[in-house]
Scaffold this motif. Structure first.
Motif: not given
Length: 77
Positions: A31-53
């Motif tokens: 699970i990857y939740i990006p952070r805003e560059y300047k504020t370091k606050r987490r973004s309001n979206f995430a990427y969830v990675k599965y091995a299986d389609k």
């Protein structure tokens, strides 16, 4: 090969909750939740990675537009 889903909004839920929610449909690799560059606050979206389609497709079917804490989440490829 892995299959990544885009999930938003997530500001009202924790990363652990996201993991628990999505792992019901298969093995979550990351699970990857990006952070805003300047504020370091987490973004309001995430990427969830599965091995299986098929697991990823089940998660989309079951979680897209699901209401969590009075917010409907959007789950897509």
């Amino acid at each position: 090969m892995s299959f990544t889903l885009f999930v938003k909004p997530i500001s009202h839920i924790s990363q652990n909750f996201i993991y628990d929610l999505f792992s019901e449909y298969g093995e979550v690799k990351d699970i990857y939740i990006p952070r805003e560059y300047k504020t370091k606050r987490r973004s309001n979206f995430a990427y969830v990675k599965y091995a299986d389609k098929h697991s990823a497709a089940r998660a989309i079917t079951n979680l897209n537009e699901k209401v969590i804490n009075n917010h409907a989440i959007e789950v897509q490829w």
